[in-house]
Design an enzyme around this catalytic site. Structure first.
Site, PDB file in Angstrom:
ATOM      1  CE  LYS A  86      -4.020  -2.195   2.040  1.00  0.00           C
ATOM      2  NZ  LYS A  86      -4.970  -2.277   3.137  1.00  0.00           N
TER       3      LYS A  86
ATOM      4  CG  ASN B 104      -7.577   0.400  -0.851  1.00  0.00           C
ATOM      5  OD1 ASN B 104      -7.798   1.480  -1.413  1.00  0.00           O
ATOM      6  ND2 ASN B 104      -8.522  -0.308  -0.290  1.00  0.00           N
TER       7      ASN B 104
HETATM    8  P1  NDP Z   1       0.532  -3.712   9.791  1.00  0.00           P
HETATM    9  O1  NDP Z   1       1.517  -4.822   9.717  1.00  0.00           O
HETATM   10  O2  NDP Z   1       0.781  -2.454   9.054  1.00  0.00           O
HETATM   11  O3  NDP Z   1       0.347  -3.295  11.348  1.00  0.00           O
HETATM   12  C1  NDP Z   1       0.172  -4.272  12.317  1.00  0.00           C
HETATM   13  C2  NDP Z   1      -0.214  -3.629  13.651  1.00  0.00           C
HETATM   14  O4  NDP Z   1      -0.555  -4.681  14.556  1.00  0.00           O
HETATM   15  C3  NDP Z   1       0.913  -2.837  14.301  1.00  0.00           C
HETATM   16  O5  NDP Z   1       0.353  -1.752  14.989  1.00  0.00           O
HETATM   17  C4  NDP Z   1       1.517  -3.858  15.281  1.00  0.00           C
HETATM   18  O6  NDP Z   1       2.132  -3.265  16.407  1.00  0.00           O
HETATM   19  C5  NDP Z   1       0.249  -4.557  15.732  1.00  0.00           C
HETATM   20  N1  NDP Z   1       0.458  -5.912  16.255  1.00  0.00           N
HETATM   21  C6  NDP Z   1       0.821  -7.011  15.556  1.00  0.00           C
HETATM   22  N2  NDP Z   1       0.820  -8.103  16.358  1.00  0.00           N
HETATM   23  C7  NDP Z   1       0.441  -7.682  17.581  1.00  0.00           C
HETATM   24  C8  NDP Z   1       0.244  -8.336  18.833  1.00  0.00           C
HETATM   25  N3  NDP Z   1       0.453  -9.646  18.978  1.00  0.00           N
HETATM   26  N4  NDP Z   1      -0.174  -7.609  19.889  1.00  0.00           N
HETATM   27  C9  NDP Z   1      -0.382  -6.281  19.760  1.00  0.00           C
HETATM   28  N5  NDP Z   1      -0.200  -5.599  18.596  1.00  0.00           N
HETATM   29  C10 NDP Z   1       0.198  -6.301  17.521  1.00  0.00           C
HETATM   30  O7  NDP Z   1      -0.873  -4.385   9.380  1.00  0.00           O
HETATM   31  P2  NDP Z   1      -2.129  -3.619   8.784  1.00  0.00           P
HETATM   32  O8  NDP Z   1      -2.303  -2.370   9.558  1.00  0.00           O
HETATM   33  O9  NDP Z   1      -2.036  -3.547   7.314  1.00  0.00           O
HETATM   34  O10 NDP Z   1      -3.343  -4.652   9.104  1.00  0.00           O
HETATM   35  C11 NDP Z   1      -3.890  -4.743  10.418  1.00  0.00           C
HETATM   36  C12 NDP Z   1      -5.128  -5.638  10.382  1.00  0.00           C
HETATM   37  O11 NDP Z   1      -6.169  -5.034   9.636  1.00  0.00           O
HETATM   38  C13 NDP Z   1      -4.894  -7.016   9.765  1.00  0.00           C
HETATM   39  O12 NDP Z   1      -5.558  -7.967  10.575  1.00  0.00           O
HETATM   40  C14 NDP Z   1      -5.557  -6.911   8.410  1.00  0.00           C
HETATM   41  O13 NDP Z   1      -6.034  -8.165   7.958  1.00  0.00           O
HETATM   42  C15 NDP Z   1      -6.731  -5.989   8.732  1.00  0.00           C
HETATM   43  N6  NDP Z   1      -7.260  -5.278   7.553  1.00  0.00           N
HETATM   44  C16 NDP Z   1      -8.554  -5.543   7.168  1.00  0.00           C
HETATM   45  C17 NDP Z   1      -9.112  -4.905   6.083  1.00  0.00           C
HETATM   46  C18 NDP Z   1     -10.526  -5.216   5.692  1.00  0.00           C
HETATM   47  O14 NDP Z   1     -10.941  -4.811   4.593  1.00  0.00           O
HETATM   48  N7  NDP Z   1     -11.292  -5.869   6.527  1.00  0.00           N
HETATM   49  C19 NDP Z   1      -8.359  -3.917   5.278  1.00  0.00           C
HETATM   50  C20 NDP Z   1      -7.004  -3.680   5.790  1.00  0.00           C
HETATM   51  C21 NDP Z   1      -6.492  -4.365   6.875  1.00  0.00           C
HETATM   52  P3  NDP Z   1       3.681  -2.761  16.339  1.00  0.00           P
HETATM   53  O15 NDP Z   1       3.646  -1.443  15.630  1.00  0.00           O
HETATM   54  O16 NDP Z   1       4.081  -2.649  17.751  1.00  0.00           O
HETATM   55  O17 NDP Z   1       4.432  -3.814  15.566  1.00  0.00           O
END
Ligand code: NDP
Length: 280
Positions: free
Chosen positions: A71, A92
């Protein structure tokens, strides 16, 4: 413009992409609205993104969706962007314009807001909203959420500096602040959105008791065949509704379809058709 008789080409690029539901969704939209198009899912890594997009548009592609981890690269690729996409720094949806230039848009946030407000009847106005996570998805949903005029927004993230920076970036008329999970103790919210990817590995961010206000709503952006860990957390904490992100997925696709084809598909039919498949 003169067109040959082959259907217009659309695709989603990402990695991994095998399990993407976007081709099924767009196929249903096309059938429903009588549009002649083909939509495919293609495995494309960040390394080859730019060449793959060049190739796609050079060979008759009309529009592209880009998902993880592309993205930010799509944002850079676009010749120009909507104001919303500009601010979110993530794109996106790419749309080929008549002059050959490429517009970048982010439909994730509108997809979420449409699902919450129109499909679920949840008003965000004057609500107190907690967003868990400060990654790409969080970045894409903040502006559309703020446009609904909630009372306040808190972003909590494991890596606290990302939450603080994101809140600073979107500071304006609606109070918004960033913090870590520990700082949530003693606070409560009418809407808790899980924009972390924790559910994808059956994990849950550490959430204090009493976080959800009475009659509060939980929404996990992730979706799965069974209720996600966060959806189950919401149910265990007496959420009035505890929802997953299937509706958002279909609504963001509908917005992209509208940008490409100028026609709005009926989304509830598609959500309803996907839900039983997910249970099987
Ligand atoms: P990113 O990889 O950009 O960000 C992941 C985030 O999750 C970060 O803030 C990370 O924290 C946090 N994180 C990961 N694992 C853990 C954990 N075990 N405990 C706490 N925090 C955690 O992912 P995206 O933002 O792109 O996606 C996030 C979610 O949104 C996904 O599940 C994705 O499938 C969903 N999504 C759904 C869409 C839909 O249309 N329904 C569209 C876009 C996304 P840190 O910064 O500390 O690493």
């Amino acid at each position: 413009m003169l067109r040959n008789s082959s259907p217009d080409q659309y695709a989603v690029f990402g990695s991994p992409i095998k399990h993407s539901k976007s081709p099924i969704i767009h196929e249903q939209f096309a059938k429903q609205t009588g549009q002649d198009l083909v939509y495919t899912a293609q495995e494309v890594s960040a390394e080859y993104f730019s060449a793959a997009v060049d190739d796609f548009f050079a060979n008759g592609g009309q529009g592209l969706n880009c998902t993880v981890p592309l993205k930010e690269l799509a944002w850079q690729y676009a010749n120009f962007r909507s104001e919303r996409a500009e601010r979110s720094k993530a794109v996106n949806t790419l749309v080929l314009q008549d002059d050959g230039s490429i517009l970048g848009e982010n439909t994730d946030g509108i997809g979420l807001v449409t699902d919450l407000v129109s499909n679920q009847g949840i008003s965000l106005k004057d609500s107190s909203i907690l967003i868990l996570g400060a990654g790409g998805a969080s970045r894409g949903i903040i502006e559309p959420i703020l446009s609904q005029l909630p009372d306040n927004v808190v972003i909590a993230n494991r890596t606290v500096v990302k939450a603080i920076n994101l809140a600073d970036e979107f500071a304006g008329t609606v109070p918004i602040k960033g913090c870590d999970f520990d700082a949530l103790a003693g606070q409560n919210f009418t809407l808790v959105l899980n924009a972390t990817s924790a559910s994808l590995t059956n994990q849950l961010p550490p959430l204090p008791e009493g976080l959800l206000a009475e009659n509060g709503v939980c929404y996990d952006l992730a979706y799965a065949n069974e209720p996600t860990t966060f959806v189950r957390w919401g149910q265990a904490n007496y959420a009035e509704k505890s929802l997953d992100g299937l509706g958002m997925l279909v609504e963001q696709a509908a917005e992209a379809f509208y940008l490409w084809r100028g026609v709005r598909p009926e989304t509830q039919l598609v959500i309803d058709s996907l839900r039983p498949q997910m249970k099987s």
